[in-house]
Design an enzyme around this catalytic site. Structure first.
Site, PDB file in Angstrom:
ATOM      1  N   GLU A  32       0.830  -1.215   0.000  1.00 52.92           N
ATOM      2  CA  GLU A  32       0.000   0.000   0.000  1.00 52.92           C
ATOM      3  C   GLU A  32       0.861   1.259   0.000  1.00 52.92           C
ATOM      4  O   GLU A  32       0.525   2.245  -0.648  1.00 52.92           O
ATOM      5  CB  GLU A  32      -0.960   0.011   1.194  1.00 52.92           C
ATOM      6  CG  GLU A  32      -2.113  -0.975   1.070  1.00 52.92           C
ATOM      7  CD  GLU A  32      -2.969  -0.769  -0.174  1.00 52.92           C
ATOM      8  OE1 GLU A  32      -3.047   0.363  -0.685  1.00 52.92           O
ATOM      9  OE2 GLU A  32      -3.546  -1.756  -0.658  1.00 52.92           O
ATOM     10  N   THR A  38       1.547   5.802  -7.260  1.00 49.88           N
ATOM     11  CA  THR A  38       2.381   5.050  -8.212  1.00 49.88           C
ATOM     12  C   THR A  38       1.566   3.914  -8.829  1.00 49.88           C
ATOM     13  O   THR A  38       0.814   3.239  -8.133  1.00 49.88           O
ATOM     14  CB  THR A  38       3.627   4.470  -7.481  1.00 49.88           C
ATOM     15  OG1 THR A  38       4.192   5.487  -6.654  1.00 49.88           O
ATOM     16  CG2 THR A  38       4.679   4.008  -8.460  1.00 49.88           C
ATOM     17  N   LEU A  75      10.934   5.206  -7.662  1.00 50.79           N
ATOM     18  CA  LEU A  75       9.510   5.210  -7.290  1.00 50.79           C
ATOM     19  C   LEU A  75       9.016   6.606  -6.900  1.00 50.79           C
ATOM     20  O   LEU A  75       7.811   6.869  -6.926  1.00 50.79           O
ATOM     21  CB  LEU A  75       9.245   4.244  -6.126  1.00 50.79           C
ATOM     22  CG  LEU A  75       9.165   2.758  -6.486  1.00 50.79           C
ATOM     23  CD1 LEU A  75       8.971   1.916  -5.234  1.00 50.79           C
ATOM     24  CD2 LEU A  75       8.024   2.477  -7.456  1.00 50.79           C
ATOM     25  N   GLY A  76       9.958   7.514  -6.538  1.00 58.31           N
ATOM     26  CA  GLY A  76       9.549   8.866  -6.158  1.00 58.31           C
ATOM     27  C   GLY A  76       8.915   8.926  -4.767  1.00 58.31           C
ATOM     28  O   GLY A  76       8.729   7.902  -4.110  1.00 58.31           O
ATOM     29  N   TYR A  77       8.609  10.134  -4.339  1.00 61.76           N
ATOM     30  CA  TYR A  77       7.985  10.362  -3.006  1.00 61.76           C
ATOM     31  C   TYR A  77       8.744   9.595  -1.922  1.00 61.76           C
ATOM     32  O   TYR A  77       8.198   8.738  -1.236  1.00 61.76           O
ATOM     33  CB  TYR A  77       6.511   9.932  -3.003  1.00 61.76           C
ATOM     34  CG  TYR A  77       5.689  10.624  -4.033  1.00 61.76           C
ATOM     35  CD1 TYR A  77       5.154  11.879  -3.779  1.00 61.76           C
ATOM     36  CD2 TYR A  77       5.456  10.032  -5.269  1.00 61.76           C
ATOM     37  CE1 TYR A  77       4.407  12.531  -4.740  1.00 61.76           C
ATOM     38  CE2 TYR A  77       4.714  10.686  -6.240  1.00 61.76           C
ATOM     39  CZ  TYR A  77       4.199  11.928  -5.960  1.00 61.76           C
ATOM     40  OH  TYR A  77       3.463  12.563  -6.909  1.00 61.76           O
ATOM     41  N   TYR A 115      -6.032   6.108   5.507  1.00 64.71           N
ATOM     42  CA  TYR A 115      -6.203   5.174   4.387  1.00 64.71           C
ATOM     43  C   TYR A 115      -5.414   3.875   4.612  1.00 64.71           C
ATOM     44  O   TYR A 115      -5.962   2.765   4.520  1.00 64.71           O
ATOM     45  CB  TYR A 115      -5.776   5.822   3.052  1.00 64.71           C
ATOM     46  CG  TYR A 115      -5.648   4.781   1.986  1.00 64.71           C
ATOM     47  CD1 TYR A 115      -6.786   4.241   1.400  1.00 64.71           C
ATOM     48  CD2 TYR A 115      -4.399   4.266   1.636  1.00 64.71           C
ATOM     49  CE1 TYR A 115      -6.689   3.224   0.471  1.00 64.71           C
ATOM     50  CE2 TYR A 115      -4.295   3.245   0.707  1.00 64.71           C
ATOM     51  CZ  TYR A 115      -5.440   2.736   0.128  1.00 64.71           C
ATOM     52  OH  TYR A 115      -5.336   1.718  -0.773  1.00 64.71           O
TER      53      TYR A 115
END
Ligand code: SF4
Length: 340
Positions: A32, A38, A75-77, A115
């Site tokens: 998750e 992504t 993957l970024g972030y 979430y």
């Protein structure tokens, strides 16, 4: 909502993704986190390598931070993975390495919000906790014909409450995954496949021909443009890079770069600090990278360092550059062969 039809649709039609076949909270957690912002196709190879290398929370807690960043490069972030590492350490120190199974404990861990906690509680533990992501927002906005702006927290909260009321009537494990999968496979942003949708009978947007108008998402602020002078600094036996301590891309390596109008300004500034840099080629190469909220335009110069260095410049061997964690914005800069 015909929850029974939704669940039956999921049982028959869902993709056999490895993390969707698991009830291990650790696996659900890492998948998750990787899936945030992504695409599934991008995540899959990273996920498989990651779970082989870090098969449980103890192994993840012991990971070397820089190696971990290298493992998720692309993957970024990246803040999500720094938080993931912190959360793994906390699970080991505060919960003896046993993954928490209470909502209040999950939500207290770094990087786990409503979430993710809802997804873990419902998918791993089969408990009725709503997990509202972009896919679920789209499905519910259309199904219920809600035209409130879903960028506003108060409207998302209302939808979350509705989702919560549905999951309490459902099999939580199946319901959460079914809503996510319906949003991904059928109720897509453009040209949803309504003819295959188990919710079509009572879908407000379908029956009132409003699918294209929902969900309502107000326009995001324009991205901020940064113009950088970026230096590829050859030292003779390596290159100078720096490790970012800014919040964006923290811990990733980059070539030194300056928010300056032109190269002369940068060279003069360095000279004032007794650092002498000689350009190898005075015509720069322009690179562009688009982040979610920023655009970097990088006027990139190849240069030799003749004297001095800044404190935060770290010498890296050319062959080692591929092994350090680096943001894609700088990974795309090609090192020319003319620089020996
Ligand atoms: S009928 Fe169409 S618009 Fe309505 S929920 Fe299903 S796929 Fe989405």
């Amino acid at each position: 909502m015909n929850i029974h039809a939704l669940e039956a649709w999921y049982e028959k039609n869902h993709r056999k993704l490895s993390f969707r076949e698991s009830k291990d909270p650790y696996i659900i957690w890492i998948s998750e986190i990787m899936l945030q912002q992504t695409q599934v196709e991008t995540v899959l190879p990273f996920f498989e390598r990651f779970k082989d290398k870090y098969p449980n929370v103890s192994k993840l807690a012991q990971a070397n931070e820089e190696e971990l960043q290298k493992d998720v490069e692309g993957l970024g972030y990246y803040r999500r993975f720094r938080n993931m590492h912190l959360a793994a350490k906390k699970i080991v120190s505060d919960y003896k390495g046993i993954f928490p199974n209470q909502y209040k404990d999950l939500i207290s861990l770094p990087g786990i919000g409503k979430y993710t906690a809802g997804a873990i509680m419902s998918i791993a533990y089969d408990k009725p906790y709503s997990a509202l992501d972009g896919n679920v927002i789209r499905v519910l906005s259309r199904y219920l014909g809600i035209d409130l702006d879903m960028r506003q927290e108060k409207n998302k909260k209302k939808l979350d409450e509705i989702n919560q009321s549905y999951i309490e009537l459902a099999k939580p494990n199946i319901y959460t995954q079914a809503m996510m999968e319906l949003g991904a496979l059928i109720c897509s942003p453009k040209q949803p496949k309504c003819e295959l949708c188990p919710l079509q009978n009572h879908c407000d947007a379908y029956h009132h021909d409003r699918i294209d108008q929902l969900p309502v998402l107000s326009k995001l602020k324009d991205k901020k443009l940064f113009l950088y002078i970026t230096l590829i600094l050859n030292t003779g036996d390596g290159y100078y890079l720096r490790k970012r301590d800014e919040e964006l891309l923290k811990g990733m390596y980059e070539y030194p770069q300056y928010d300056a109008e032109n190269i002369q300004y940068v060279l003069t500034e360095l000279e004032a600090q007794d650092i002498i840099v000689e350009l190898i080629d005075s015509s720069p190469t322009l690179y562009k990278h688009v982040f979610t909220h920023q655009i970097w335009m990088m006027e990139t110069y190849f240069a030799r360092v003749l004297k001095g260095k800044k404190d935060d410049w770290i010498k890296i061997d050319r062959n080692a550059i591929k092994d350090i964690p680096m943001a894609v914005a700088h990974r795309k800069i090609k090192l020319y062969d003319k620089i020996k």
